[in-house]
Design a protein around this motif. Sequence first.
Motif, PDB file in Angstrom:
ATOM      1  N   THR A   1      -1.623   2.966 -11.196  1.00  0.00           N
ATOM      2  CA  THR A   1      -1.095   4.202 -10.459  1.00  0.00           C
ATOM      3  C   THR A   1      -0.380   5.033 -11.762  1.00  0.00           C
ATOM      4  O   THR A   1       0.118   5.968 -11.377  1.00  0.00           O
TER       5      THR A   1
ATOM      6  N   ASP B   1      -6.208   9.652  -3.093  1.00  0.00           N
ATOM      7  CA  ASP B   1      -5.436   9.392  -1.943  1.00  0.00           C
ATOM      8  C   ASP B   1      -6.086   9.356  -0.673  1.00  0.00           C
ATOM      9  O   ASP B   1      -5.608   8.663   0.266  1.00  0.00           O
TER      10      ASP B   1
ATOM     11  N   ALA C   1       0.793  -1.287   0.000  1.00  0.00           N
ATOM     12  CA  ALA C   1      -0.132   0.072   0.028  1.00  0.00           C
ATOM     13  C   ALA C   1       0.820   1.237  -0.165  1.00  0.00           C
ATOM     14  O   ALA C   1       0.745   2.276  -0.595  1.00  0.00           O
TER      15      ALA C   1
ATOM     16  N   PHE D   1      -8.437  -0.559   0.613  1.00  0.00           N
ATOM     17  CA  PHE D   1      -7.474   0.796  -0.153  1.00  0.00           C
ATOM     18  C   PHE D   1      -7.041   0.427  -1.493  1.00  0.00           C
ATOM     19  O   PHE D   1      -6.887   1.308  -2.405  1.00  0.00           O
TER      20      PHE D   1
ATOM     21  N   ARG E   1      -5.704  13.253  -8.307  1.00  0.00           N
ATOM     22  CA  ARG E   1      -5.471  12.073  -7.380  1.00  0.00           C
ATOM     23  C   ARG E   1      -5.935  12.322  -6.112  1.00  0.00           C
ATOM     24  O   ARG E   1      -5.866  11.342  -5.079  1.00  0.00           O
TER      25      ARG E   1
ATOM     26  N   ILE F   1      -7.847   5.945  -0.157  1.00  0.00           N
ATOM     27  CA  ILE F   1      -7.008   5.009   0.333  1.00  0.00           C
ATOM     28  C   ILE F   1      -6.561   5.355   1.758  1.00  0.00           C
ATOM     29  O   ILE F   1      -6.545   4.341   2.423  1.00  0.00           O
ATOM     30  N   ALA F   2      -6.175   6.367   2.053  1.00  0.00           N
ATOM     31  CA  ALA F   2      -5.834   6.871   3.709  1.00  0.00           C
ATOM     32  C   ALA F   2      -6.901   6.481   4.562  1.00  0.00           C
ATOM     33  O   ALA F   2      -6.939   5.916   5.540  1.00  0.00           O
TER      34      ALA F   2
ATOM     35  N   ARG G   1      -7.341   2.698   4.825  1.00  0.00           N
ATOM     36  CA  ARG G   1      -6.263   1.963   5.531  1.00  0.00           C
ATOM     37  C   ARG G   1      -6.764   2.435   6.981  1.00  0.00           C
ATOM     38  O   ARG G   1      -6.207   1.485   7.925  1.00  0.00           O
TER      39      ARG G   1
ATOM     40  N   THR H   1       2.274   1.705  -3.621  1.00  0.00           N
ATOM     41  CA  THR H   1       1.278   2.101  -4.627  1.00  0.00           C
ATOM     42  C   THR H   1       0.898   3.727  -4.109  1.00  0.00           C
ATOM     43  O   THR H   1       0.642   4.384  -5.042  1.00  0.00           O
ATOM     44  N   GLU H   2       0.789   3.996  -3.022  1.00  0.00           N
ATOM     45  CA  GLU H   2       0.394   5.575  -2.708  1.00  0.00           C
ATOM     46  C   GLU H   2       1.696   6.348  -3.017  1.00  0.00           C
ATOM     47  O   GLU H   2       1.276   7.497  -3.560  1.00  0.00           O
ATOM     48  N   ARG H   3       3.001   5.912  -2.879  1.00  0.00           N
ATOM     49  CA  ARG H   3       3.917   6.871  -3.443  1.00  0.00           C
ATOM     50  C   ARG H   3       3.927   6.865  -4.976  1.00  0.00           C
ATOM     51  O   ARG H   3       4.121   7.988  -5.434  1.00  0.00           O
TER      52      ARG H   3
ATOM     53  N   GLY I   1      -8.541   2.245  -5.229  1.00  0.00           N
ATOM     54  CA  GLY I   1      -7.584   2.546  -6.353  1.00  0.00           C
ATOM     55  C   GLY I   1      -8.360   1.905  -7.867  1.00  0.00           C
ATOM     56  O   GLY I   1      -8.213   2.815  -8.688  1.00  0.00           O
TER      57      GLY I   1
END
Length: 266
Positions: free
Chosen positions: A133, A240, A102, A164, A236, A243-244, A247, A105-107, A168
């Motif tokens: 991504t 983001d 995770a 999360f 994005r 996803i946050a 998580r 992929t976030e980065r 995506g």
Amino acid sequence: IDCSHRPGPALARQLSRMAIATYKRVNGKVGILQLDDGKTNAFGQQMLAEATECLVAAEKDLLECHGALVIAGNEKLLSSGFDLKAMMKGPKEAEALIAAGAAMTERLALFPRPVVVAATGHAVALGALLLLTGDYRIGPSTVGGKPLKVGLNETSNGMRMPDFFAEGARYTLAPQYLRECLALGLIYDAARAQVVGFLDEVVAEGKVLEMALVKADELAAWCKHPAFIENKRLVRRPLDEAIARGRAEQKPSDSLTWFAKPKAKL
């Protein structure tokens, strides 16, 4: 820069192993992050640690030159997803892999310069999420003369997809195909993957990396800094945030209802 030759703390403990994720600048403004374990490019702890460290190096390098990044796999696979053998060792090992995946992929999702993902081979599970991504995704019509395989096959592996990761897919795939992609976990060929939203361009087998480098060079020149990252964040940011939130709200055990047997085959 080749982060396989300049390892940081995450890689220093693994100097006795051959690097399976490397980053280097291949021309004036294009860098390539290559994933190649000689097998299926499954994401275990070593692959995730090396890939994440390479992303840190790539971000610094490509911001300095206002360049673009290409992510590529080997000739068989971009990636087969998480290393299921490592995940089956136990809940703690599985949770650690999912958290590392995770974070990676976030980065990637908010990488500050254009990212072209070159699906040099099949892209399944976390490999398919890598495609999502990217700012531009290129894949081959065939791999080894057989149809390309792309998809999120967690259902056939008996795995509940972490919230999360599902977010995506929700923000990047064509909405009318979410049921097929997430609930059914269907695997697509190249033409269908392009319709569904995993790919932007399909090229002949053996031409993927070449065309990805060309596209990255074009995007490096076209996407001015800092306008690119500011406008990318507009697109994005909802992803983001989702996803946050996923998580933070999801219990670790929610994503660990392991694994149906027999294991689904690629």
